[in-house]
Design a protein around this motif. Structure first.
Motif, PDB file in Angstrom:
ATOM      1  N   LYS A  72       0.844  -1.199   0.000  1.00 45.22           N
ATOM      2  CA  LYS A  72       0.000   0.000   0.000  1.00 45.22           C
ATOM      3  C   LYS A  72       0.877   1.247   0.000  1.00 45.22           C
ATOM      4  CE  LYS A  72      -4.469  -1.147   0.643  1.00 45.22           C
ATOM      5  NZ  LYS A  72      -4.708  -2.416   1.282  1.00 45.22           N
ATOM      6  N   ASP A  76      -0.923   6.903   1.015  1.00 45.00           N
ATOM      7  CA  ASP A  76      -2.313   7.363   1.064  1.00 45.00           C
ATOM      8  C   ASP A  76      -3.312   6.204   1.125  1.00 45.00           C
ATOM      9  OD1 ASP A  76      -2.178   6.350  -1.466  1.00 45.00           O
ATOM     10  OD2 ASP A  76      -2.547   8.232  -2.515  1.00 45.00           O
ATOM     11  N   ASN A  92      -0.642  -0.574  -4.429  1.00 47.09           N
ATOM     12  CA  ASN A  92       0.570  -0.240  -5.169  1.00 47.09           C
ATOM     13  C   ASN A  92       0.946  -1.371  -6.123  1.00 47.09           C
ATOM     14  OD1 ASN A  92       3.020   0.680  -6.055  1.00 47.09           O
ATOM     15  ND2 ASN A  92       4.092   0.355  -4.112  1.00 47.09           N
ATOM     16  N   THR A 137      -3.739   3.699  -1.006  1.00 48.59           N
ATOM     17  CA  THR A 137      -4.119   3.027  -2.254  1.00 48.59           C
ATOM     18  C   THR A 137      -3.195   1.848  -2.540  1.00 48.59           C
ATOM     19  OG1 THR A 137      -2.780   4.640  -3.431  1.00 48.59           O
ATOM     20  CG2 THR A 137      -5.152   5.052  -3.361  1.00 48.59           C
TER      21      THR A 137
END
Lengths: 524, 312
Positions: free
Chosen positions: A289, A292, A296, A294
């Motif tokens: 991750k 932020d 990866n 999200t």
């Protein structure tokens, strides 16, 4: 008549032999640097600006060889490591002196090594953290180790174990080591080939020849050949080159690679490209991750490999280095000791890249962001070229231009996806670069978050393995694992570009970056 | 002469100084990146960063750091550069004179170029002479300083060898010689700004009734020009010059880089990139004071030239 001819011939032969051996002594060399040194203390300094010239002022017990791969005697004429690898005994050269004429004693050496390994001092103490204690007696220094350490000779040839006169350091004003260091470093006394005589910060620095230097030149007399070495600080690339062309400088560093061809064609100059340990790469955040929250895509090894296959290195080398680089094939440069020549590196293979992306579930590509150093023409050319190359496999690269202090802060915080960067070894040993890029260590594998259990096991072993063949085998394995795991985009190796006036002889920069002026002369 | 006015203006610098101090401190600390990682760079381990932060006192809360900074200032101490490990005051005393020298030199060259040319353009207005002068300076205004500087360096420095490339010399004469090209570069830019304003004001004054009157009195045109026209036309220009000199102090950065002049401009840029807080703070405060002083001087000269201007 015959006799006369013979005598004339003999005389001519002697003269020409003398010329071949002869080297011009004296004179001043003016050398253009792109930035000034910051702090001339071997232990507490922090940047290449200091490191790369410190060896002109200070001497080390051992020294790196000119190819940067091994060590040779320095202030110590020899060293012996005990069979169990736990003791190192160094013998100091007889009658060696500091630049003020006072003798260099084994007590000085002990004091310097103790200072250099003190964790409260500077950033480099871990280079010799294997040292348990140092004892001095006569001209012998005995180092006792906590564990066998194959890196120690290289560390004793590195700037931070340089030898300073304890008496003068202690006499410097200041309450503690840091304060004394500040005072001492204003006008340091070492035992290197030169001694600082004048320093106008941000403008120039004048070094004078050290009359007590122990090394001998080709003519059997003491080095260095030059009387004076003057560094002019010229941050603008064009200005450095113009001054060189106008004959106001006899040497200039950091010539932009874009201008190498032009300067090579100049008959008044020698455009040098010194082999270096410099590698350029893009580090990838491999954590699942991003900061932020999200997901990866770079956490998938297939994606990282795909991106590596989608890089056309020869094209990049033309574009960014103007043909003055070569593909990077391992985590370390080919000039680093124990670099494995068998490493293949990544070739340019779009089909393979596409297949790997598809297998990883990114058939239609993805968006990815890289940090680039703002104001760096190289970074901009590089990343825009990659934008196009990766576009061919559907990967959309966004470029964020950020100043370097912010970049460092975000990288340390793990708040990035990709990050442009470069590296140069400070040690004639592969451990520094490997510790930084490949192990969790303290920097989390160059802040990528990458970790491999086998490397984590192998690396500590390599740090204690004194059998050279075995150590080389370990490093071969580490390099292979690392290449397959690809936590970085392998880019290219670049040389150190230095332009010299034609009459400058004997200057060189070793692959570790040190500028060596001890044998530099200016021929008439 | 207006002593109370000057005193009042000087006192006004104090609140300005305080405001700048707070603002700079907060702004500099708000930008991401810190000196320690800027120095340690690639190889900074969290442990080393923490240790260095502790040694530099950067681990303390901002408000405490601010308190320490103010306390230092009150003792006349601007702190010590984190990167260069030298007192900020010493760095400044070393470099400020060089920048000031360059700026004054540039201003003098700028005025020397601007005044005669502006007058010439005004007198010959709408002829080809006027056209050429205006066109040349218009181009000069739109060319970036670094470009002009490099061209001058290449032509007058490298190719013709008339001037040294970079550096600033040792003696006063040396300074004049070494700093000629950079001062000319800055001066050209300044002249371009001045010529336009000055030309327009000269034209305006030339058409004023008192000039007609002076002519009618039979005064020679040179006298009219220096005593009546220029004196009045210069008023606006002096203000403009003052504003621009204020700008020059901070704006010499590019020129200083191109010409390798170790002034405060370059020092400031290095300090910002290296997050060298004490240097940035010290320089900004000094700039603020200097610019205020230049503005004060501008106002005083303005008042001198134009008795109608009230100093209140």
């Amino acid at each position: 008549m015959k006799r006369l001819t013979r005598a004339a011939l003999a005389l001519a032969a002697t003269l020409s032999l003398g010329q071949a051996l002869g080297v011009t002594r004296g004179g001043q060399m003016v050398y253009g640097r792109y930035a000034d040194s910051q702090f001339l203390d071997p232990v507490l300094n922090d940047s290449n600006l200091d490191i790369w010239i410190l060896t002109n002022l200070y001497d080390t017990l051992l020294q790196p060889t000119a190819d940067g791969k091994r060590v040779q005697p320095g202030l110590a004429s020899r060293y012996v490591v005990s069979k169990d690898g736990l003791t190192m005994t160094l013998t100091l050269r007889p009658n060696i002196k500091f630049a003020d004429g006072s003798p260099i004693t084994s007590a000085d050496v002990k004091w310097n090594l103790d200072r250099a390994r003190n964790p409260d001092n500077g950033a480099w103490n871990n280079l010799i953290e294997s040292i348990a204690s140092v004892a001095a007696s006569g001209n012998t220094v005995t180092i006792t180790l906590k564990h066998p350490d194959p890196v120690l000779p290289s560390a004793l040839a590195a700037f931070n174990t340089a030898i300073m006169p304890q008496k003068l350091f202690d006499a410097a004003p200041g309450k503690n080591d840091a304060e004394k260091a500040k005072a001492f470093a204003e006008k340091p006394i070492g035992s290197g080939p030169f001694v600082l005589s004048e320093w106008k910060r941000g403008s120039y620095m004048v070094l004078k020849r050290n009359p007590y230097y122990w090394k001998k030149g080709e003519d059997g007399k003491a080095l260095p050949y030059l009387d004076t070495l003057r560094f002019e600080i010229l941050p603008d690339d064009n200005t450095r080159i113009l001054k060189l062309q106008a004959g106001e400088l006899q040497g200039a560093e950091f010539i932009p690679l874009s201008r190498v061809a032009e300067l090579k064609a100049n008959p008044k100059l020698n455009m040098m490209l010194f082999p270096s340990t410099q590698v350029n790469q893009i580090a990838m955040n491999t954590r699942p991750k991003l900061k932020d929250g999200t997901a990866n895509p770079l956490t998938d090894v297939r994606v990282r490999q795909a991106l590596n296959y989608a890089v056309n290195r020869p094209a990049l080398i033309q574009l960014v280095t103007f043909g003055n680089g070569k593909p990077m094939k391992s985590l370390m440069s080919s000039a680093t000791p124990l670099f494995d020549k068998g490493q293949k590196g990544y070739t340019y293979d779009l089909d393979k890249a596409k297949a790997l992306l598809a297998a990883a579930g990114f058939k239609n590509g993805f968006d990815v962001t890289t940090m680039a150093t703002s104001g760096s023409a190289n970074d901009l050319t590089l990343t825009t070229a990659l934008q196009q190359m990766w576009g061919a496999v559907g990967v959309r690269l966004k470029i964020e231009q950020i100043d370097s202090a912010t970049k460092v802060a975000r990288r340390t915080a793990g708040d990035f996806q990709m990050n442009t960067g470069g590296w140069t070894d400070d040690l004639a040993d592969p451990s520094e670069v490997t510790g930084y890029f490949a192990t969790k260590g303290e920097t989390d594998a160059a802040h990528t978050g990458f970790s491999d259990p086998t490397i984590e096991k192998l690396f500590p072993q390599s740090q204690r393995e004194i059998d050279k063949t075995k150590r080389a085998a370990i490093y071969k394995q580490i390099q292979t694992i690392y290449s397959n795991a690809a936590p970085i985009i392998f880019l290219y190796e670049t040389p150190y570009p230095v332009a010299l006036a034609k009459n400058v002889k004997g200057f060189y920069q070793i692959p570790l970056g040190y500028n060596v002026f001890e044998k530099t002369s200016i021929e008439k | 002469m207006h002593t109370s006015y000057i005193l009042r203006r000087l006192l006004q610098i104090i609140p300005l100084f305080l405001a700048v101090m707070v603002l700079v401190f907060v702004l500099v600390h708000l930008i991401p990146g810190d000196p320690v990682s800027a120095i340690l760079g690639d190889r900074a381990t969290p442990e080393r960063v923490a240790r260095a932060n502790r040694q530099l006192g950067l681990d303390k809360p901002l408000i405490v750091q601010f308190g320490l900074f103010v306390n230092q200032l009150l003792h006349g101490n601007l702190g010590e550069s984190i990167n260069l490990k030298v007192p900020v005051l010493r760095l400044m005393l070393d470099r400020l004179p060089i920048t000031l020298f360059l700026d004054v030199y540039a201003a003098v060259l700028g005025v020397l170029m601007a005044v005669p040319l502006a007058v010439l353009a005004a007198v010959r207005r709408n002829t080809w002479v006027d056209g050429v002068i205006r066109a040349v300076f218009q181009v000069g205004l739109s060319l970036p300083v670094f470009y002009v500087g490099l061209q001058l360096l290449t032509l007058l420095g490298a190719r013709l060898g008339w001037f040294p490339i970079g550096g600033y010399g040792v003696t006063f004469g040396d300074h004049l010689y070494h700093l000629f090209l950079p001062a000319l570069t800055l001066g050209l830019n300044l002249a371009a700004v001045l010529v336009r304003t000055l030309r327009n004001s000269v034209i305006e004054v030339l058409t004023a009734e008192y000039v007609d009157f002076a002519r009618a009195k039979g005064l020679r045109s040179r006298v009219i020009m220096t005593r009546h026209v220029l004196r009045n036309a210069l008023i606006a220009t002096v203000t403009l010059l003052g504003l621009n000199i204020g700008g020059l102090i901070g704006g010499a950065v590019i020129t200083e880089t191109v010409f390798a002049i170790p002034g405060v401009g370059k020092l400031m840029v290095d300090a910002i990139f290296g997050r060298d807080y004490p240097v940035v703070q010290g320089l900004t405060l000094t700039f603020a004071v200097l610019v205020s002083l230049v503005f004060l001087a501008t106002d005083l000269i303005h008042a001198r030239l134009d008795p109608r201007a009230e100093l209140s």
